[in-house]
Write a protein that holds these residues in place. Structure first.
Motif, PDB file in Angstrom:
ATOM      1  N   MET A 101       0.851  -1.196   0.000  1.00  0.00           N
ATOM      2  CA  MET A 101       0.000   0.000   0.000  1.00  0.00           C
ATOM      3  C   MET A 101       0.890   1.251   0.000  1.00  0.00           C
ATOM      4  O   MET A 101       1.766   1.386   0.863  1.00  0.00           O
ATOM      5  CB  MET A 101      -0.903   0.003   1.239  1.00  0.00           C
ATOM      6  N   PHE A 102       0.683   2.139  -0.944  1.00  0.00           N
ATOM      7  CA  PHE A 102       1.467   3.373  -1.020  1.00  0.00           C
ATOM      8  C   PHE A 102       0.777   4.471  -0.194  1.00  0.00           C
ATOM      9  O   PHE A 102      -0.438   4.575  -0.229  1.00  0.00           O
ATOM     10  CB  PHE A 102       1.603   3.819  -2.481  1.00  0.00           C
ATOM     11  N   PRO A 103       1.540   5.316   0.554  1.00  0.00           N
ATOM     12  CA  PRO A 103       2.990   5.455   0.538  1.00  0.00           C
ATOM     13  C   PRO A 103       3.760   4.533   1.470  1.00  0.00           C
ATOM     14  O   PRO A 103       4.987   4.619   1.529  1.00  0.00           O
ATOM     15  CB  PRO A 103       3.190   6.909   0.957  1.00  0.00           C
ATOM     16  N   GLY A 104       3.115   3.660   2.209  1.00  0.00           N
ATOM     17  CA  GLY A 104       3.830   2.725   3.061  1.00  0.00           C
ATOM     18  C   GLY A 104       4.147   3.311   4.430  1.00  0.00           C
ATOM     19  O   GLY A 104       3.843   4.462   4.727  1.00  0.00           O
ATOM     20  N   THR A 105       4.758   2.474   5.254  1.00  0.00           N
ATOM     21  CA  THR A 105       5.057   2.856   6.640  1.00  0.00           C
ATOM     22  C   THR A 105       6.562   2.948   6.851  1.00  0.00           C
ATOM     23  O   THR A 105       7.309   2.058   6.443  1.00  0.00           O
ATOM     24  CB  THR A 105       4.472   1.799   7.611  1.00  0.00           C
ATOM     25  N   ARG A 106       6.989   3.994   7.478  1.00  0.00           N
ATOM     26  CA  ARG A 106       8.409   4.157   7.782  1.00  0.00           C
ATOM     27  C   ARG A 106       8.797   3.256   8.946  1.00  0.00           C
ATOM     28  O   ARG A 106       7.991   2.994   9.840  1.00  0.00           O
ATOM     29  CB  ARG A 106       8.720   5.613   8.131  1.00  0.00           C
ATOM     30  N   ALA A 107      10.035   2.827   8.939  1.00  0.00           N
ATOM     31  CA  ALA A 107      10.539   2.002  10.037  1.00  0.00           C
ATOM     32  C   ALA A 107      10.717   2.874  11.281  1.00  0.00           C
ATOM     33  O   ALA A 107      11.273   3.966  11.198  1.00  0.00           O
ATOM     34  CB  ALA A 107      11.864   1.355   9.651  1.00  0.00           C
ATOM     35  N   ALA A 108      10.242   2.393  12.417  1.00  0.00           N
ATOM     36  CA  ALA A 108      10.312   3.180  13.653  1.00  0.00           C
ATOM     37  C   ALA A 108      11.743   3.552  14.007  1.00  0.00           C
ATOM     38  O   ALA A 108      12.000   4.643  14.530  1.00  0.00           O
ATOM     39  CB  ALA A 108       9.669   2.398  14.799  1.00  0.00           C
ATOM     40  N   ARG A 109      12.681   2.670  13.704  1.00  0.00           N
ATOM     41  CA  ARG A 109      14.075   2.949  14.062  1.00  0.00           C
ATOM     42  C   ARG A 109      14.745   3.917  13.082  1.00  0.00           C
ATOM     43  O   ARG A 109      15.838   4.411  13.349  1.00  0.00           O
ATOM     44  CB  ARG A 109      14.874   1.640  14.104  1.00  0.00           C
ATOM     45  N   CYS A 110      14.078   4.183  11.944  1.00  0.00           N
ATOM     46  CA  CYS A 110      14.650   5.067  10.910  1.00  0.00           C
ATOM     47  C   CYS A 110      13.595   6.070  10.447  1.00  0.00           C
ATOM     48  O   CYS A 110      13.158   6.039   9.288  1.00  0.00           O
ATOM     49  CB  CYS A 110      15.161   4.253   9.727  1.00  0.00           C
ATOM     50  N   PRO A 111      13.140   6.962  11.319  1.00  0.00           N
ATOM     51  CA  PRO A 111      12.024   7.843  10.964  1.00  0.00           C
ATOM     52  C   PRO A 111      12.365   8.887   9.908  1.00  0.00           C
ATOM     53  O   PRO A 111      11.467   9.558   9.396  1.00  0.00           O
ATOM     54  CB  PRO A 111      11.681   8.519  12.303  1.00  0.00           C
ATOM     55  N   PHE A 112      13.657   9.065   9.581  1.00  0.00           N
ATOM     56  CA  PHE A 112      14.038  10.035   8.561  1.00  0.00           C
ATOM     57  C   PHE A 112      14.133   9.407   7.170  1.00  0.00           C
ATOM     58  O   PHE A 112      14.315  10.121   6.186  1.00  0.00           O
ATOM     59  CB  PHE A 112      15.383  10.683   8.923  1.00  0.00           C
ATOM     60  N   ASP A 113      14.049   8.087   7.087  1.00  0.00           N
ATOM     61  CA  ASP A 113      14.213   7.374   5.823  1.00  0.00           C
ATOM     62  C   ASP A 113      12.863   7.067   5.179  1.00  0.00           C
ATOM     63  O   ASP A 113      11.852   6.956   5.876  1.00  0.00           O
ATOM     64  CB  ASP A 113      14.972   6.063   6.042  1.00  0.00           C
ATOM     65  N   PRO A 114      12.830   6.908   3.853  1.00  0.00           N
ATOM     66  CA  PRO A 114      11.587   6.493   3.188  1.00  0.00           C
ATOM     67  C   PRO A 114      11.144   5.117   3.686  1.00  0.00           C
ATOM     68  O   PRO A 114      11.947   4.357   4.249  1.00  0.00           O
ATOM     69  CB  PRO A 114      11.988   6.423   1.710  1.00  0.00           C
ATOM     70  N   PRO A 115       9.871   4.774   3.487  1.00  0.00           N
ATOM     71  CA  PRO A 115       9.405   3.442   3.887  1.00  0.00           C
ATOM     72  C   PRO A 115      10.259   2.350   3.236  1.00  0.00           C
ATOM     73  O   PRO A 115      10.558   2.419   2.042  1.00  0.00           O
ATOM     74  CB  PRO A 115       7.968   3.402   3.354  1.00  0.00           C
ATOM     75  N   PRO A 116      10.679   1.361   4.001  1.00  0.00           N
ATOM     76  CA  PRO A 116      11.549   0.306   3.453  1.00  0.00           C
ATOM     77  C   PRO A 116      10.982  -0.376   2.216  1.00  0.00           C
ATOM     78  O   PRO A 116      11.722  -0.707   1.289  1.00  0.00           O
ATOM     79  CB  PRO A 116      11.674  -0.669   4.622  1.00  0.00           C
ATOM     80  N   ALA A 117       9.664  -0.585   2.183  1.00  0.00           N
ATOM     81  CA  ALA A 117       9.067  -1.270   1.032  1.00  0.00           C
ATOM     82  C   ALA A 117       9.247  -0.459  -0.244  1.00  0.00           C
ATOM     83  O   ALA A 117       9.453  -1.026  -1.333  1.00  0.00           O
ATOM     84  CB  ALA A 117       7.590  -1.527   1.290  1.00  0.00           C
ATOM     85  N   ILE A 118       9.166   0.873  -0.128  1.00  0.00           N
ATOM     86  CA  ILE A 118       9.321   1.724  -1.304  1.00  0.00           C
ATOM     87  C   ILE A 118      10.780   1.766  -1.730  1.00  0.00           C
ATOM     88  O   ILE A 118      11.103   1.743  -2.926  1.00  0.00           O
ATOM     89  CB  ILE A 118       8.786   3.142  -1.024  1.00  0.00           C
ATOM     90  N   GLN A 119      11.685   1.814  -0.759  1.00  0.00           N
ATOM     91  CA  GLN A 119      13.108   1.761  -1.096  1.00  0.00           C
ATOM     92  C   GLN A 119      13.458   0.442  -1.768  1.00  0.00           C
ATOM     93  O   GLN A 119      14.270   0.406  -2.702  1.00  0.00           O
ATOM     94  CB  GLN A 119      13.956   1.965   0.160  1.00  0.00           C
ATOM     95  N   ALA A 120      12.849  -0.641  -1.322  1.00  0.00           N
ATOM     96  CA  ALA A 120      13.118  -1.943  -1.932  1.00  0.00           C
ATOM     97  C   ALA A 120      12.668  -1.967  -3.389  1.00  0.00           C
ATOM     98  O   ALA A 120      13.347  -2.553  -4.250  1.00  0.00           O
ATOM     99  CB  ALA A 120      12.423  -3.044  -1.138  1.00  0.00           C
ATOM    100  N   LEU A 121      11.543  -1.308  -3.694  1.00  0.00           N
ATOM    101  CA  LEU A 121      11.077  -1.254  -5.075  1.00  0.00           C
ATOM    102  C   LEU A 121      12.074  -0.516  -5.959  1.00  0.00           C
ATOM    103  O   LEU A 121      12.281  -0.887  -7.124  1.00  0.00           O
ATOM    104  CB  LEU A 121       9.712  -0.564  -5.146  1.00  0.00           C
ATOM    105  N   GLN A 122      12.694   0.527  -5.409  1.00  0.00           N
ATOM    106  CA  GLN A 122      13.686   1.267  -6.197  1.00  0.00           C
ATOM    107  C   GLN A 122      14.854   0.370  -6.605  1.00  0.00           C
ATOM    108  O   GLN A 122      15.380   0.469  -7.714  1.00  0.00           O
ATOM    109  CB  GLN A 122      14.209   2.462  -5.398  1.00  0.00           C
ATOM    110  N   GLU A 123      15.255  -0.517  -5.708  1.00  0.00           N
ATOM    111  CA  GLU A 123      16.354  -1.430  -6.005  1.00  0.00           C
ATOM    112  C   GLU A 123      15.952  -2.461  -7.050  1.00  0.00           C
ATOM    113  O   GLU A 123      16.773  -2.917  -7.837  1.00  0.00           O
ATOM    114  CB  GLU A 123      16.803  -2.136  -4.726  1.00  0.00           C
TER     115      GLU A 123
END
Length: 396
Positions: free
Chosen positions: A1-23
């Motif tokens: 589901m977009f935009p996804g959820t950010r990781a609690a330990r990394c609140p400044f980073d994009p949601p991990p699922a979206i970053q994974a799609l970029q890769e």
């Protein structure tokens, strides 16, 4: 589901699922809460190309537009929209009417006044309670005071327009609540336009009144433009001030660079890097294809929705070395925080200048500034279309 959820330990980073799609892929289908499945463009070069492509539309009334509204919510072909959502040539015509106050020369002439606002608010903080919420004591008042002076809006009404702005940018408020907030803000700006028709002053809204009298602009459009600039002029910058401060407090080596230097070039570089790193507009820029478009080896068909997520574009490793690292000396203005093409942010010179004054002053004036709560207890705006924090308790 977009935009996804950010990781609690990394609140400044994009949601991990979206970053994974970029890769994995330059284009991916994503699902929105309303069931739509637009294309997500994951990489910097492709986003930049599409943002500059006249074959994509910003108009949310077009079929296929990846709307954040619930499925079945009426928008109607005749429903009024802000000029930033229009396509050229009407977008360009209306935008030209408000560009002059945001030119670099005009904005630089405001710098001394912004510096005074910042210094006075810091003086008040130092003389007041400790700890304090930086959002209410500093981050919100700075851009609110500035945009009110620019537009000719009474700052005494800031509680009203901030409360209604919060309703509009919260993803969890109902369409009915958003409609009521929008109506309230429009009515407020329309009344102000009426006052300035009778007694024009030396401000941006009075300039729009001149356009109305010349027959170039309707009063309705002038009020709509006022709503847009009032909301955009304080919400985005306020969140950048608070979120940027939190990021710096969590990166003490980078904070020390600002605190211990008065180098204007370093301050300007820090602003650009924080804009790249923090990406507070985390819903992505949304468009509809007007024609079939071949991009990244695939075809986006006419009528399909497109989302350009600037948070992952600004973390694209093919453009930014070690992109997940905050580096204030990076000195790279290629980020897409303000968009690209004809719809790039009108107020970016003002936002840059305000942030330069804030980041260049706050940490030198209060060198012992630190969090007064654990990072895990900071309330982040995961539910908003503009990312930031609701509160930022600090002490010194």
């Amino acid at each position: 589901m977009f935009p996804g959820t950010r990781a609690a330990r990394c609140p400044f980073d994009p949601p991990p699922a979206i970053q994974a799609l970029q890769e994995q892929t330059p284009l991916a289908r994503v699902r929105l809460p309303n069931g739509m499945t637009p294309w997500l463009v994951t990489r910097y070069a492709d986003q930049k190309a599409l943002l500059a492509d006249p074959r994509v539309s910003s108009d949310p009334r077009r079929p296929g537009f990846p709307s954040p509204l619930p499925s079945g919510h009426p928008r109607g072909e005749g429903a009024p929209i802000s000029f930033i959502l229009m396509d050229d040539p009407e977008h360009a015509r209306l935008r030209r009417m408000v560009t002059a106050p945001f030119t670099i020369k005009r904005v630089e002439a405001m710098r001394a006044g912004v510096q005074q606002v910042v210094d006075e608010l810091i003086d008040a903080m130092l003389a007041g309670p400790n700890p304090v919420d930086l959002v209410t004591a500093f981050a919100l008042p700075v851009p609110s005071l500035v945009i009110c002076r620019l537009l000719g809006v009474p700052y005494s009404d800031h509680g009203f327009f901030q409360d209604n702005s919060n309703v509009l940018i919260n993803r969890e408020t109902t369409p009915e609540e958003k409609a009521a907030a929008s109506k309230a803000l429009f009515g407020y700006l329309d009344d102000l336009i009426g006052e300035k028709l009778a007694r024009p002053g030396d401000d941006l809204l009075s300039g729009l009144v001149g356009r109305i009298e010349a027959g170039e602009l309707t009063r309705h459009d002038a009020a709509q433009m006022g709503v847009l600039m009032l909301i955009a002029g304080h919400e985005t910058t306020a969140n950048m001030i608070a979120l940027g401060t939190l990021a710096l407090l969590e990166h003490p080596d980078q904070l020390a660079l600002l605190r211990e230097s008065s180098d204007e070039k370093l301050v300007a570089s820090a602003v650009e890097e924080l804009l790249r790193y923090l990406h507070i507009t985390h819903n992505g820029r949304r468009r509809t294809a007007l024609e079939d478009i071949e991009i990244a080896g695939q075809v986006i068909r006419a009528g399909e929705g497109i989302i350009m997520a600037n948070d992952i574009a600004n973390r694209d490793p093919s453009v930014f070395a070690d992109p997940d690292r905050l580096d204030l000396a990076r000195d790279d203005r290629r980020h897409l925080a303000f968009g690209f093409g004809v719809h790039q942010c009108l107020g970016q010179p003002l936002a840059r200048m305000e942030l330069q004054v804030v980041y260049g002053t706050l940490y030198r004036r209060i060198p012992t500034l630190r969090l007064a709560a654990d990072l895990a207890d900071i309330p982040f705006k995961h539910d908003g279309s503009v990312y930031g924090v609701y509160e930022l308790p600090v002490t010194w």
